[in-house]
Design a protein around this motif. Structure first.
Motif, mmCIF file in Angstrom:
data_model
loop_
_atom_site.group_PDB
_atom_site.id
_atom_site.type_symbol
_atom_site.label_atom_id
_atom_site.label_comp_id
_atom_site.label_asym_id
_atom_site.label_seq_id
_atom_site.Cartn_x
_atom_site.Cartn_y
_atom_site.Cartn_z
ATOM 1 N N SER A 207 61.807 63.999 44.256
ATOM 2 C CA SER A 207 62.923 63.049 44.253
ATOM 3 C C SER A 207 62.478 61.677 43.762
ATOM 4 O O SER A 207 63.240 60.970 43.102
ATOM 5 C CB SER A 207 63.540 62.941 45.654
ATOM 6 N N GLN A 208 61.247 61.280 44.086
ATOM 7 C CA GLN A 208 60.727 60.022 43.552
ATOM 8 C C GLN A 208 60.657 60.095 42.020
ATOM 9 O O GLN A 208 61.037 59.146 41.318
ATOM 10 C CB GLN A 208 59.326 59.734 44.116
ATOM 11 N N LEU A 209 60.190 61.241 41.501
ATOM 12 C CA LEU A 209 60.116 61.419 40.056
ATOM 13 C C LEU A 209 61.512 61.395 39.434
ATOM 14 O O LEU A 209 61.749 60.733 38.411
ATOM 15 C CB LEU A 209 59.426 62.744 39.740
ATOM 16 N N LEU A 210 62.440 62.089 40.070
ATOM 17 C CA LEU A 210 63.818 62.136 39.562
ATOM 18 C C LEU A 210 64.463 60.755 39.605
ATOM 19 O O LEU A 210 65.140 60.339 38.659
ATOM 20 C CB LEU A 210 64.631 63.125 40.386
ATOM 21 N N ALA A 211 64.231 60.035 40.697
ATOM 22 C CA ALA A 211 64.803 58.684 40.815
ATOM 23 C C ALA A 211 64.274 57.787 39.699
ATOM 24 O O ALA A 211 65.014 56.992 39.112
ATOM 25 C CB ALA A 211 64.468 58.093 42.179
ATOM 26 N N GLY A 212 62.983 57.935 39.380
ATOM 27 C CA GLY A 212 62.417 57.155 38.281
ATOM 28 C C GLY A 212 63.071 57.496 36.952
ATOM 29 O O GLY A 212 63.384 56.604 36.159
ATOM 30 N N ALA A 213 63.310 58.790 36.715
ATOM 31 C CA ALA A 213 63.950 59.212 35.462
ATOM 32 C C ALA A 213 65.366 58.654 35.348
ATOM 33 O O ALA A 213 65.791 58.223 34.275
ATOM 34 C CB ALA A 213 63.972 60.734 35.380
ATOM 35 N N VAL A 214 66.089 58.639 36.470
ATOM 36 C CA VAL A 214 67.454 58.091 36.473
ATOM 37 C C VAL A 214 67.421 56.593 36.170
ATOM 38 O O VAL A 214 68.185 56.097 35.332
ATOM 39 C CB VAL A 214 68.141 58.357 37.826
ATOM 40 N N GLU A 215 66.529 55.869 36.848
ATOM 41 C CA GLU A 215 66.439 54.416 36.631
ATOM 42 C C GLU A 215 66.000 54.094 35.205
ATOM 43 O O GLU A 215 66.453 53.110 34.619
ATOM 44 C CB GLU A 215 65.474 53.791 37.646
ATOM 45 N N LEU A 216 65.139 54.927 34.645
ATOM 46 C CA LEU A 216 64.715 54.719 33.258
ATOM 47 C C LEU A 216 65.909 54.842 32.314
ATOM 48 O O LEU A 216 66.088 54.018 31.404
ATOM 49 C CB LEU A 216 63.642 55.744 32.897
ATOM 50 N N GLU A 217 66.760 55.853 32.546
ATOM 51 C CA GLU A 217 67.948 56.025 31.700
ATOM 52 C C GLU A 217 68.939 54.883 31.888
ATOM 53 O O GLU A 217 69.655 54.508 30.956
ATOM 54 C CB GLU A 217 68.634 57.357 32.019
ATOM 55 N N LEU A 218 68.969 54.319 33.090
ATOM 56 C CA LEU A 218 69.873 53.203 33.364
ATOM 57 C C LEU A 218 69.320 51.870 32.861
ATOM 58 O O LEU A 218 70.002 50.844 32.927
ATOM 59 C CB LEU A 218 70.152 53.110 34.869
ATOM 60 N N GLY A 219 68.074 51.886 32.376
ATOM 61 C CA GLY A 219 67.472 50.660 31.868
ATOM 62 C C GLY A 219 66.835 49.791 32.931
ATOM 63 O O GLY A 219 66.438 48.662 32.653
ATOM 64 N N SER A 220 66.697 50.308 34.162
ATOM 65 C CA SER A 220 66.063 49.550 35.254
ATOM 66 C C SER A 220 64.561 49.848 35.232
ATOM 67 O O SER A 220 64.043 50.627 36.048
ATOM 68 C CB SER A 220 66.673 49.943 36.604
ATOM 69 N N HIS A 221 63.872 49.228 34.301
ATOM 70 C CA HIS A 221 62.485 49.597 34.044
ATOM 71 C C HIS A 221 61.569 49.313 35.224
ATOM 72 O O HIS A 221 60.683 50.117 35.541
ATOM 73 C CB HIS A 221 61.973 48.866 32.795
ATOM 74 N N ARG A 222 61.752 48.183 35.873
ATOM 75 C CA ARG A 222 60.871 47.836 36.988
ATOM 76 C C ARG A 222 61.031 48.820 38.141
ATOM 77 O O ARG A 222 60.044 49.275 38.736
ATOM 78 C CB ARG A 222 61.169 46.411 37.460
ATOM 79 N N THR A 223 62.267 49.170 38.461
ATOM 80 C CA THR A 223 62.509 50.129 39.542
ATOM 81 C C THR A 223 61.965 51.506 39.169
ATOM 82 O O THR A 223 61.363 52.200 39.996
ATOM 83 C CB THR A 223 64.015 50.234 39.847
ATOM 84 N N ALA A 224 62.166 51.908 37.914
ATOM 85 C CA ALA A 224 61.630 53.194 37.453
ATOM 86 C C ALA A 224 60.113 53.215 37.596
ATOM 87 O O ALA A 224 59.532 54.200 38.069
ATOM 88 C CB ALA A 224 62.028 53.432 36.001
ATOM 89 N N GLU A 225 59.478 52.121 37.202
ATOM 90 C CA GLU A 225 58.015 52.043 37.310
ATOM 91 C C GLU A 225 57.554 52.227 38.750
ATOM 92 O O GLU A 225 56.579 52.947 39.025
ATOM 93 C CB GLU A 225 57.521 50.695 36.773
ATOM 94 N N GLU A 226 58.263 51.609 39.689
ATOM 95 C CA GLU A 226 57.883 51.733 41.102
ATOM 96 C C GLU A 226 57.925 53.191 41.557
ATOM 97 O O GLU A 226 57.022 53.660 42.263
ATOM 98 C CB GLU A 226 58.819 50.886 41.970
ATOM 99 N N HIS A 227 58.970 53.905 41.166
ATOM 100 C CA HIS A 227 59.078 55.319 41.552
ATOM 101 C C HIS A 227 57.939 56.136 40.952
ATOM 102 O O HIS A 227 57.302 56.939 41.647
ATOM 103 C CB HIS A 227 60.421 55.888 41.102
ATOM 104 N N PHE A 228 57.675 55.937 39.668
ATOM 105 C CA PHE A 228 56.633 56.733 39.011
ATOM 106 C C PHE A 228 55.256 56.411 39.588
ATOM 107 O O PHE A 228 54.418 57.298 39.751
ATOM 108 C CB PHE A 228 56.647 56.499 37.502
#
Length: 331
Positions: A207-228
């Motif tokens: 789910s952490q990986l999936l959340a990062g992928a979702v945030e990446l698609e939404l353009g929330s790069h900092r949040t995506a980075e935290e998940h990954f």
């Protein structure tokens, strides 16, 4: 009677260390119970990456009960981990001849078929498993996943609805709903579903990986980075999380930080085409077109049949002024 059940529950809860430390050395009078306990201890060792201890546990199980289906399936898993897929198939097929309703053997058979890109056959086996064990959430999860991988999102939704009725309290319902929403382009819905999972199970790394992928698609790069980074910190060898992290840093315009993540991975796995492609993009973002060409050239050698890699290599050759070779790549 109780020790094998306890081991099964601890494994389901993701506590293989407890199985190994508290139950693996128990000597039970009942041979069937002893075989099951040793088999489950072997599975716990597998989960911890101790292949030698797993093999010993499976041998002890088979000494207690020759042909024990869980132990035989464990041996097949060992063969698959060692990339001896022919042996894995042979063992699991033989196990299913003598124990056609062995859930462990059926699940492994489905995994092997998925690895061979035979998802339709894998789906049929998983249908058998959920018919035998309607409350088997892992089997439902794999079955929904097969439909998602085939691009059959309508079928995936139908199976997810059935899963919701069979195991309504399982968090994987929401996780899979988030995956389907992401594949359908429903990014806000995907975000809401996966955040519901993480509120209750923050250590669920898929789910952490999936959340990062979702945030990446939404353009929330900092949040995506935290998940990954959470996934990579838990499992430094997690290739998908590392690759997503590099892609996120590239999109955020931080090529030097992307290179910091990529360099050690590329050093240890120089024949990984995905890493070579990422290294090419990092080099390009850093303004080093010649190095980008070099990495994509290597990726093209590894993935000889990839039109995408060859087309990207042609673009880079044009950028480097090597028009003739770029044209040959496109041809």
């Amino acid at each position: 009677r109780v020790y094998p059940e306890l081991a099964q529950v601890l494994l389901a809860l993701g506590q293989p260390k407890t199985v190994v430390s508290e139950l693996a050395d128990k000597d039970l009078a009942d041979r069937v119970a002893q075989a099951r306990l040793k088999s489950l201890a072997g599975m716990a060792h597998l989960a911890l990456g101790d292949l030698a201890a797993a093999q010993q546990a499976f041998k002890a199980a088979l000494d207690a009960r020759p042909g024990d289906p869980i132990a035989r399936t464990g041996e097949a898993r060992l063969a698959a981990i060692r990339r001896d897929f022919a042996a894995a198939r042979r063992i699991v097929d033989a196990t299913l001849v003598s124990h056609p309703k062995s859930i462990d053997a059926l699940m492994l058979k489905a995994d092997l078929l998925v690895a061979e890109e035979r998802r339709g056959e894998a789906g049929q086996i998983l249908e058998t498993v959920v018919a035998l064990q309607p409350h088997n959430a892992a089997a439902w999860t794999s079955l929904v996943g097969v439909h998602i991988d085939q691009g059959d999102l309508a079928g995936a939704r139908a199976k997810l609805d059935a899963m919701g009725k069979a195991v309504p309290q399982d968090l994987r319902n929401r996780y899979l709903a988030a995956v389907i929403a992401l594949r359908s382009g429903q990014l806000q819905k995907a975000r809401e579903e996966v955040q519901q999972v993480l509120r209750l199970a923050p250590e669920h790394m898929p789910s952490q990986l999936l959340a990062g992928a979702v945030e990446l698609e939404l353009g929330s790069h900092r949040t995506a980075e935290e998940h990954f980074r959470r996934v990579v910190s838990r499992d430094p060898g997690h290739g998908a999380a590392r690759n997503f992290l590099v892609a996120t840093l590239l999109r955020a315009g931080e090529a030097s930080r992307a290179e910091d993540v990529l360099t050690p991975a590329l050093r240890s796995s120089p024949d990984d085409a995905t890493l070579q492609r990422l290294a090419g993009e990092v080099a390009l973002a850093s303004g080093d077109v010649a190095r980008a060409v070099k990495h994509y050239d290597r990726a093209a050698e590894i993935e000889k049949g990839s039109a995408d890699v060859r087309a990207r290599l042609a673009q880079l050759r044009f950028a480097a002024g090597d028009v003739d070779r770029g044209v040959r790549d496109l041809e």
